[in-house]
Design a protein around this motif. Structure first.
Motif, PDB file in Angstrom:
ATOM      1  N   ALA A   1     -21.850  -2.355 -16.470  1.00 39.64           N
ATOM      2  CA  ALA A   1     -22.844  -1.234 -16.171  1.00 39.64           C
ATOM      3  C   ALA A   1     -23.699  -1.518 -15.173  1.00 39.64           C
ATOM      4  N   ARG A   2     -23.938  -0.886 -14.208  1.00 42.99           N
ATOM      5  CA  ARG A   2     -25.153  -0.917 -13.371  1.00 42.99           C
ATOM      6  C   ARG A   2     -26.488  -0.785 -14.051  1.00 42.99           C
ATOM      7  N   ARG A   3     -26.442  -0.147 -15.051  1.00 45.54           N
ATOM      8  CA  ARG A   3     -27.802   0.324 -15.669  1.00 45.54           C
ATOM      9  C   ARG A   3     -27.793  -0.147 -17.311  1.00 45.54           C
ATOM     10  N   SER A   4     -28.862  -0.255 -17.846  1.00 46.87           N
ATOM     11  CA  SER A   4     -28.965  -0.511 -19.200  1.00 46.87           C
ATOM     12  C   SER A   4     -30.192  -0.131 -19.659  1.00 46.87           C
TER      13      SER A   4
ATOM     14  N   ALA B   1     -32.053  -1.374 -21.890  1.00 45.21           N
ATOM     15  CA  ALA B   1     -32.930  -2.659 -22.135  1.00 45.21           C
ATOM     16  C   ALA B   1     -33.500  -3.302 -21.188  1.00 45.21           C
ATOM     17  N   LEU B   2     -32.956  -2.990 -19.814  1.00 46.89           N
ATOM     18  CA  LEU B   2     -33.463  -3.619 -18.617  1.00 46.89           C
ATOM     19  C   LEU B   2     -33.949  -2.660 -17.580  1.00 46.89           C
ATOM     20  N   GLN B   3     -34.799  -3.190 -16.726  1.00 40.13           N
ATOM     21  CA  GLN B   3     -35.259  -2.212 -15.558  1.00 40.13           C
ATOM     22  C   GLN B   3     -35.097  -3.228 -14.558  1.00 40.13           C
ATOM     23  N   ALA B   4     -34.232  -2.712 -13.373  1.00 42.78           N
ATOM     24  CA  ALA B   4     -34.155  -3.480 -12.157  1.00 42.78           C
ATOM     25  C   ALA B   4     -34.200  -2.563 -11.035  1.00 42.78           C
ATOM     26  N   PRO B   5     -35.019  -3.050 -10.029  1.00 38.20           N
ATOM     27  CA  PRO B   5     -34.893  -1.902  -8.751  1.00 38.20           C
ATOM     28  C   PRO B   5     -33.580  -1.817  -8.239  1.00 38.20           C
ATOM     29  N   GLY B   6     -33.161  -0.492  -7.817  1.00 43.51           N
ATOM     30  CA  GLY B   6     -31.843  -0.149  -7.238  1.00 43.51           C
ATOM     31  C   GLY B   6     -30.709  -0.776  -7.966  1.00 43.51           C
ATOM     32  N   ASP B   7     -29.711  -1.197  -7.093  1.00 50.00           N
ATOM     33  CA  ASP B   7     -28.568  -1.909  -7.674  1.00 50.00           C
ATOM     34  C   ASP B   7     -28.638  -3.151  -8.089  1.00 50.00           C
ATOM     35  N   ALA B   8     -29.670  -3.597  -8.557  1.00 52.72           N
ATOM     36  CA  ALA B   8     -29.868  -5.065  -8.454  1.00 52.72           C
ATOM     37  C   ALA B   8     -29.539  -5.561  -9.835  1.00 52.72           C
ATOM     38  N   LEU B   9     -28.594  -5.020 -10.386  1.00 54.01           N
ATOM     39  CA  LEU B   9     -28.397  -5.486 -11.943  1.00 54.01           C
ATOM     40  C   LEU B   9     -27.098  -4.923 -12.304  1.00 54.01           C
ATOM     41  N   LEU B  10     -26.421  -6.108 -13.044  1.00 52.69           N
ATOM     42  CA  LEU B  10     -24.943  -5.796 -13.666  1.00 52.69           C
ATOM     43  C   LEU B  10     -24.872  -6.341 -14.940  1.00 52.69           C
ATOM     44  N   VAL B  11     -24.648  -5.438 -15.926  1.00 49.97           N
ATOM     45  CA  VAL B  11     -24.407  -6.059 -17.363  1.00 49.97           C
ATOM     46  C   VAL B  11     -23.039  -5.861 -17.703  1.00 49.97           C
ATOM     47  N   ILE B  12     -22.450  -6.879 -18.007  1.00 50.30           N
ATOM     48  CA  ILE B  12     -21.194  -7.218 -18.357  1.00 50.30           C
ATOM     49  C   ILE B  12     -20.852  -7.517 -19.826  1.00 50.30           C
ATOM     50  N   GLY B  13     -19.807  -6.522 -20.144  1.00 49.92           N
ATOM     51  CA  GLY B  13     -19.556  -6.800 -21.681  1.00 49.92           C
ATOM     52  C   GLY B  13     -18.525  -7.757 -21.575  1.00 49.92           C
ATOM     53  N   SER B  14     -18.666  -8.972 -21.853  1.00 48.62           N
ATOM     54  CA  SER B  14     -17.830 -10.118 -21.390  1.00 48.62           C
ATOM     55  C   SER B  14     -16.766 -10.642 -22.770  1.00 48.62           C
ATOM     56  N   GLY B  15     -17.306 -10.178 -23.661  1.00 49.90           N
ATOM     57  CA  GLY B  15     -16.601 -10.684 -24.906  1.00 49.90           C
ATOM     58  C   GLY B  15     -17.031  -9.985 -26.176  1.00 49.90           C
ATOM     59  N   PRO B  16     -16.459 -10.092 -27.104  1.00 53.50           N
ATOM     60  CA  PRO B  16     -17.085  -9.263 -28.340  1.00 53.50           C
ATOM     61  C   PRO B  16     -18.416  -9.892 -28.734  1.00 53.50           C
ATOM     62  N   GLY B  17     -19.324  -9.019 -28.644  1.00 53.07           N
ATOM     63  CA  GLY B  17     -20.748  -9.615 -28.966  1.00 53.07           C
ATOM     64  C   GLY B  17     -21.178 -10.557 -28.019  1.00 53.07           C
ATOM     65  N   GLU B  18     -20.784 -10.429 -26.806  1.00 47.09           N
ATOM     66  CA  GLU B  18     -21.137 -11.258 -25.724  1.00 47.09           C
ATOM     67  C   GLU B  18     -21.529 -10.461 -24.405  1.00 47.09           C
TER      68      GLU B  18
ATOM     69  N   THR C   1     -16.799 -14.927   3.576  1.00 43.91           N
ATOM     70  CA  THR C   1     -18.193 -14.538   4.088  1.00 43.91           C
ATOM     71  C   THR C   1     -19.296 -14.838   3.287  1.00 43.91           C
ATOM     72  N   GLY C   2     -20.584 -15.397   3.969  1.00 40.05           N
ATOM     73  CA  GLY C   2     -21.493 -16.079   3.360  1.00 40.05           C
ATOM     74  C   GLY C   2     -22.269 -14.894   2.163  1.00 40.05           C
ATOM     75  N   PHE C   3     -22.912 -15.269   1.326  1.00 43.09           N
ATOM     76  CA  PHE C   3     -23.815 -14.628   0.228  1.00 43.09           C
ATOM     77  C   PHE C   3     -25.047 -13.908   0.791  1.00 43.09           C
ATOM     78  N   GLU C   4     -25.170 -12.760   0.629  1.00 42.88           N
ATOM     79  CA  GLU C   4     -26.474 -11.909   0.976  1.00 42.88           C
ATOM     80  C   GLU C   4     -26.853 -11.506  -0.241  1.00 42.88           C
ATOM     81  N   PRO C   5     -28.213 -11.844  -0.455  1.00 46.94           N
ATOM     82  CA  PRO C   5     -28.953 -11.636  -1.742  1.00 46.94           C
ATOM     83  C   PRO C   5     -29.293 -10.059  -1.856  1.00 46.94           C
ATOM     84  N   ALA C   6     -29.037  -9.128  -0.887  1.00 44.24           N
ATOM     85  CA  ALA C   6     -29.281  -7.717  -1.354  1.00 44.24           C
ATOM     86  C   ALA C   6     -28.353  -7.473  -2.261  1.00 44.24           C
ATOM     87  N   GLY C   7     -28.642  -6.470  -3.032  1.00 44.05           N
ATOM     88  CA  GLY C   7     -27.794  -5.891  -4.215  1.00 44.05           C
ATOM     89  C   GLY C   7     -27.142  -7.018  -4.926  1.00 44.05           C
ATOM     90  N   ILE C   8     -26.133  -6.719  -5.653  1.00 46.00           N
ATOM     91  CA  ILE C   8     -25.267  -7.666  -6.248  1.00 46.00           C
ATOM     92  C   ILE C   8     -23.833  -7.973  -5.743  1.00 46.00           C
TER      93      ILE C   8
END
Lengths: 948, 217, 88
Positions: free
Chosen positions: B68-71, B73-90, B210-217
């Motif tokens: 999810a782009r939002r949670s 529990a977390l505040q982040a400007p714009g699209d600058a966040l990704l919360v990944i449910g990567s495992g059971p309890g992880e 293509t190279g990394f650009e820090p804007a967004g994720i």
């Protein structure tokens, strides 16, 4: 060589047997090119197979047979054709009646010497008594000492072409490829029923993979008349226009495995030679059609004896006249249609011998090709072409792999699959199942495709699948004379009778004894004839005799396709590129690439003992442990006691399996109240993590512990040597390195070389004063270069794995898996002082308790050889009383520090006492004497250096 | 000691030209290809461990298998966040380079009062992170991964772990501007291996770097 | 290759898992006799039929699973998290 080259000496061949344009032909007469066959240039049209192009030029002999080296020509004019296996450039075993001709191909007959026309080995056919049934088992047996010679002889007679090793490896590997597919429905076979099934399944919402062995969809309609061609084009149009169908032509389903896991081989792609498609289908529809089977009689392998389908393919697909004067042995409508095709294109049909009216062929005679046919009743006819249409084989492989059992149906004169035993995710349609008019086949295919989609997606409504009728067919397998049953393996009907006479009365035994059905056609042409002949010879019915087992692969597959591109995960430390730039010899250690040595390992050892060295130990396993129950976990995992470990302290621990065998060792430090960092051996990192998780998840799910592997989150560097404190002191900003503030077996966190979040351990595998530094991996190279830069005046130098091995061996530190093996319990690994049997449960405790009671176990000891210049190989045996093995050397190196060999060894209990003399048997057979040392460590046994 | 700017390096060698972005050495290459691969290792990555379906999961509001782009529990400007449910309890929380301390602070605050064991771990330097973008990305992945990536099975915002090129890899479908895109992350030390395998598999589809650009994720 | 339904990740091919064998009850290590302990370590029933076994989803959720599988047909009738009951 007599066969000429370049095609300049010999004039190019001409298309003397090419027919005028045919309604269903697949050749493009506007695109004409040449290729070479045994050095001579041959013309071809786009769409020609290699064999059709050659046949169009009047060529009749394409290979020499396996055992007797008889000339062989076209038989089936399909992929299966046993007489048309050739070498194309670098590629052996190419099916010439399937592979399309291409401009400039260099095609040669294989397995002939010195040439196709004069084959020396053909003399074998004059001496057939030397190659009887089971000749593999009867010849080349004794005397055994001649086996190398036998092998060379057998090699010469073996199947196959040759492949060269000259093609560069990357190019060779890129020629093969793999991909996965997850279609709802896979339809194996693109004939009318298969196409109808694919369209119906896709219309019912399923994603479909339609796999066809030939280069185009259509099945037997391709070489049919006007009605069949019209029906085929309509079906092809429907397939093309229905979305959700992926068509793979020139591809074949090799096998069906559990869970409808299908291996599909895709050929003829532009960028790759062969691609293995690993398809997981929800439903498999097998629509493999029918394969025409040859007839057994004397001379049945002469070039000019063709199956009716072969004739129809040649005439209708490739516009090739298969002969000038034909006799046809027909038991079914396909034979009649072949006769009509031949008449239409101007071949004289001298006679149609109708099996349905009692007709039969006795033998064919001719020199290298058909010249005369003798019919039942003795009538002889001159001809250059004998066409047989004597029945069908259902290629049931994929269905039997799924559990179906083929049952003989005497009415149809073929085995048919009993589909009642198929799992729900496998269906069959078309000729493999039964006969019927085209409309009936299409209706069956359509209903089956719909049902396949329903089973895959559970959305569409069920429709009934009609039954397919079975048309009666005369049972005809062989004539009154003996002939070849298996053309690929040169097995005759007489060989089968011999095998039965010798007592091999089961068809499975006959198969293995005579190798019938074991050649490149894998039973698809010859199986039913073999069964029929064995049945007759044993006085049983075909049903009683049964068939041999059909196993994967359905069609031959290259090892290249199975191997595919190399994908073996590799791990590298952040400093590995630096090591290689600085001359380190790479060492492959499990998945890791590590520096073995930068120069002479002895110099690296001396640098550490006398000054300071640094080594990249990033692969050391690291587990971050958090939670209130970590001490409980450590107590369970390690054989020693863990309850009291203050923050900042480090302890060495050994893990054993439940059988008491040592599985790993390493140090664990306490970084915070509920925060520990465990280190494991490099090779054991992954296994220890799984081991820890298994206990937490299964037996102790109530414990509050989180385990996170952080092995590669840190770059790890060991700084070792008397000057290590001085060097590290120049980079550490907030850790007091003085001996009192930071004693041996302690751990600190801090900022090193401007990098926050580093962990510094004072531990020592090398036996010197040393620090192990864990720096966040992205800064690993920076820290490494900073250490070298700031330590220039201290003569700091990097050392590799080999130097570390010597250093630890001088110090007597064991390596799990090197000085222990899969049977070494803790008391055999010199760990007596560590194991706390009075501790509550820990893993391995019961077995270790019993091991301690027995006392008879082997021990790990240090060895000092009487002759210091001898360095025994690791694995050298220790012997007593001249020959009794009583142990082995587990580690052995020349010690630059002591100027002699240092060894660790496993010895029987009676020899473990310090001072005992043992005999080491060297690999070259010499024996040398060694003495068991007082301590495992032979350098600084008191540990004064590392506590400095 | 006088420390000039200490730069961080990804395990994946940057395609030339090299440049420094947010303290990381990255590739300055820009590609307009329809299928591109980008090394996104510089992104901040924080691992969260807690009880599956527990209080922390409720606060993060992202279940296993979703990203999810939002949670809350977390505040982040714009699209600058990704919360990944990567495992059971992880979970894996991803944010722009350098954001790890802020993430840890916010996550610590979110974990306050949670009775179950919660572990927060900065694994920015422990993982390699790669983004694959383009319509043909599922075809490329089908060469190295056996999972059915059909739209209906792995829809946008799905998170899963599976074998890619025989390597245990976390796969997140995270489309960008309606174009198929996947984030792949694995153990840092295998980053170059994974990157090379994807590039090799993508050759027939014309994949480019293509190279990394820090804007967004 | 069988498709094993992971309770966390859904159906996955068997090569994503480590197969750890038939489950045998662990005797009390404090009291077990040598025979009991070694039976636990080394003896397996190896039935042609329904067995309860342990699998580890190595490439996926990294959970240990208790699986009931028919060793002849490869049918799977239940998969559950290890430690959640269902073990013999």
């Amino acid at each position: 060589m007599s066969r000429g080259d370049g095609g300049t000496a010999v004039s190019p061949a001409v298309m003397s047997m090419r027919l005028p344009s045919q309604p269903g032909e697949v050749i493009d007469r506007h695109t004409r090119f040449t290729f070479r066959w045994n050095g001579r240039r041959y013309p071809a049209f786009d769409g020609d197979t290699i064999a059709s192009a050659l046949a169009a030029c009047g060529e009749r002999v394409f290979s020499r047979s396996f055992k007797y080296h008889r000339p062989r020509g076209l038989l089936t004019a399909s992929f299966l054709d046993p007489g048309c296996i050739v070498q194309v450039g670098d590629e052996p075993n190419v099916r010439a009646a399937h592979r399309l001709a291409e401009p400039g191909l260099d095609v040669r007959s294989q397995d002939t010497w010195p040439s196709l026309a004069f084959d020396v080995k053909a003399a074998n056919q004059l001496f057939t008594r030397f190659l009887p049934a089971g000749f593999y088992y009867k010849t080349f047996i004794r005397p055994h000492r001649l086996w190398p010679a036998y092998e060379r002889v057998l090699e010469r007679f073996a199947h196959g072409g040759s492949t060269s090793a000259h093609l560069p490896v990357p190019e060779r590997l890129r020629a093969y490829d793999k991909r996965h597919a997850n279609p709802d429905v896979v339809v194996a076979g693109g004939g009318p029923a298969g196409m109808a099934a694919a369209v119906a399944a896709a219309r019912a919402g399923a994603s479909v993979l339609l796999v066809e062995e030939e280069q185009a969809l259509g099945g037997h309609l391709r070489w049919g008349g006007a009605d069949e061609l019209a029906a085929m084009r309509e079906l092809q149009r429907r397939v093309e226009q229905t979305s959700g169908i992926e068509v793979l032509t020139d591809s074949v389903v090799l096998g069906r495995y559990d869970g409808n896991w299908l291996a599909v081989l895709q050929r003829g792609l532009p960028q790759v030679h062969e691609r293995l498609v690993k398809a997981r289908a929800k439903t498999l529809v097998v629509a493999a059609g029918l394969i025409e089977r040859p007839y057994v009689f004397a001379g049945n392998d002469l070039p000019g004896v063709l199956l009716s389908t072969a004739v129809r393919r040649l005439v209708n697909l490739h516009a090739v006249k298969p002969g000038e004067r034909a006799v046809i042995l027909s038991a079914n409508p396909e034979g009649d249609a072949a006769a009509a095709d031949l008449e239409r294109v101007g071949v004289t049909v001298a006679h149609v011998e109708d099996v349905r009216r009692g007709g039969d062929v006795v033998r064919v005679r001719g020199r290298g090709r058909v010249g005369e046919v003798q019919l039942r009743g003795g009538r002889r006819l001159e001809c250059d072409l004998l066409v047989t249409a004597t029945g069908w084989t259902a290629p049931v492989s994929l269905l039997t792999m799924a559990g179906a059992v083929p049952e003989y149906d005497p009415r149809a004169a073929r085995f048919r699959p009993d589909v009642s035993r198929l799992p729900g995710d496998v269906l069959a349609t078309g000729g493999i199942l039964g006969d019927g008019s085209l409309d009936e086949l299409l209706a069956h295919g359509e209903a089956t495709g719909h049902e396949a989609a329903r089973r895959a997606r559970d959305k569409a409504a069920a429709v009934p699948v009609p039954a397919l009728s079975v048309q009666p067919h005369p049972e005809c397998f062989h004539g009154p004379t003996h002939g070849f049953v298996d053309f690929s393996e040169d097995v005759s009907s007489n060989d089968l009778l011999t095998a039965v006479e010798e007592g091999y009365d089961s068809v499975e035994l006959v198969k293995r004894y005579t190798t019938a059905t074991m050649g490149p056609t894998q039973g698809k042409l010859e199986s039913v004839n073999v069964v029929a002949i064995v049945a007759e010879a044993t006085g049983r019915t075909i049903t009683q005799t049964g068939t041999t087992t059909w196993r994967p692969p359905y069609a031959p597959v290259t090892l290249g396709a199975l191997a595919g591109p190399v994908r073996e995960p590799v791990r590298r430390s952040p400093m590995q590129a630096w090591h290689e730039r600085h001359g380190a010899i790479p060492l492959v250690a499990g998945a890791w690439i590590r520096p073995d040595a930068y120069g002479d390992p002895a110099d690296e050892v001396r640098a550490v003992r006398e000054g300071v060295g640094i080594i990249d130990v990033t692969p050391i396993g690291k587990l971050d442990l958090r939670g209130p129950d970590v001490p409980k976990l450590l107590n369970l995992l390690y054989v020693n006691r863990w309850s009291k470990l203050d923050v900042g302290r480090v302890r060495y621990g050994v893990m054993c399996g439940e059988d008491g065998v040592v599985i790993d060792d390493g140090v664990t430090g306490r970084l915070g109240a509920e925060h520990y960092l465990m280190s494991t051996t490099s090779s054991g990192a992954a296994a220890v993590w799984e081991w820890v998780e298994s206990w937490l998840q299964t037996e102790h799910a109530d414990w509050q512990v989180h385990v996170t592997p952080v092995t590669t989150a840190y770059a790890s560097v060991n700084i070792a040597g008397p000057r290590s404190r001085q060097l590290l002191g120049r980079l550490v900003e907030d850790v007091d390195l003085s001996p009192d503030a930071f004693p041996y077996m302690h751990v600190r966190t801090g900022r090193v070389a401007g990098v926050d979040g580093c962990v510094v351990w004072r531990i020592g595998f090398t036996g010197e004063l040393s620090y192990e530094l864990h720096a966040p991996a992205s800064y690993g190279l920076h820290v490494w270069e900073s250490l070298l830069d700031r330590g220039q005046d201290l003569a700091v130098r990097p050392f590799g794995i080999e130097a570390q091995r010597i250093l630890r061996l001088e110090k007597g530190h064991l390596i799990v898996g090197q000085d222990t093996d899969g049977l070494t319990r803790a008391f055999s690994a010199g760990l007596d002082g560590l194991v706390k049997l009075d501790k509550d449960d820990f893993l391995g405790r019961p077995e270790l308790t019993w091991q301690a009671e027995n006392k008879g176990h082997a021990r790990l000891v240090g060895l000092r050889l009487a002759d210091g210049s001898v360095v025994p190989d690791e694995g050298s045996q220790l012997v007593a009383d001249g020959s009794r093995i009583c142990g082995r050397v587990t580690s052995s190196r020349h010690s630059p520090t002591l100027g002699r060999a240092v060894c660790l060894a496993q010895v029987t209990a009676s020899l473990a006492k310090p001072g005992t003399e043992v005999t080491v048997r060297l690999v070259d057979g010499r024996s040398v004497t060694a003495k068991v040392t007082e301590h495992l460590a032979q350098v600084d046994p008191e540990g004064e250096r590392l506590r400095a | 000691m006088p420390e000039t700017a200490v730069v961080a390096r990804s395990p994946i060698a940057p395609a030339p030209p090299e440049t420094v972005v947010a303290g990381w050495v990255v590739s300055g290459r820009r590609s307009t290809a329809g299928l591109v691969l980008t090394d996104c290792t510089p992104l901040a990555k924080v691992a969260v461990k807690a009880t599956p379906h527990g209080a922390m999961q409720e606060r993060l509001h992202v279940p296993f298998g979703r990203a999810a782009r939002r949670s809350p529990a977390l505040q982040a400007p714009g699209d600058a966040l990704l919360v990944i449910g990567s495992g059971p309890g992880e979970w894996l929380v991803v944010a722009p380079p350098g954001a790890q301390s802020r993430l840890l602070e916010q996550l610590n605050a979110a974990a306050a009062g949670v009775t179950e064991l919660v572990t927060l771990l900065d694994i920015t330097h422990g993982r390699a992170l790669v983004r694959l973008t383009g319509d043909r990305s599922p075809d490329l992945l089908a060469k190295e991964c056996g999972l059915d990536l059909a739209d209906a099975v792995v829809r946008n915002g799905s998170a899963l772990r599976t074998a890619v090129a025989k390597l245990a890899t976390d796969l997140v479908r995270d489309d960008r501007d309606g174009v198929r895109s996947y984030l792949l992350h694995c153990e840092r030390s295998s980053g170059q291996y994974l990157f090379d395998a994807l590039r090799d598999a993508g050759r027939e589809f014309g994949v480019d770097v293509t190279g990394f650009e820090p804007a967004g994720i | 290759m069988i498709l094993l339904p992971c309770p966390w990740c859904g159906p996955r091919a068997a090569d994503e898992y480590a197969y750890l064998g038939e489950l045998t009850p662990r005797p009390d290590p404090q009291r077990a006799t040598r025979t009991e302990w070694r039976d636990y370590l080394y003896l397996r029933a190896n039935l042609a039929g329904w067995t309860t076994e342990r699998w580890y989803h190595r490439m996926g959720c990294r959970r240990y699973l208790t699986v009931q599988r028919h060793t002849v047909s490869n049918d799977v009738r239940s998969v559950a998290a290890a430690g959640s009951g269902g073990e013999p």
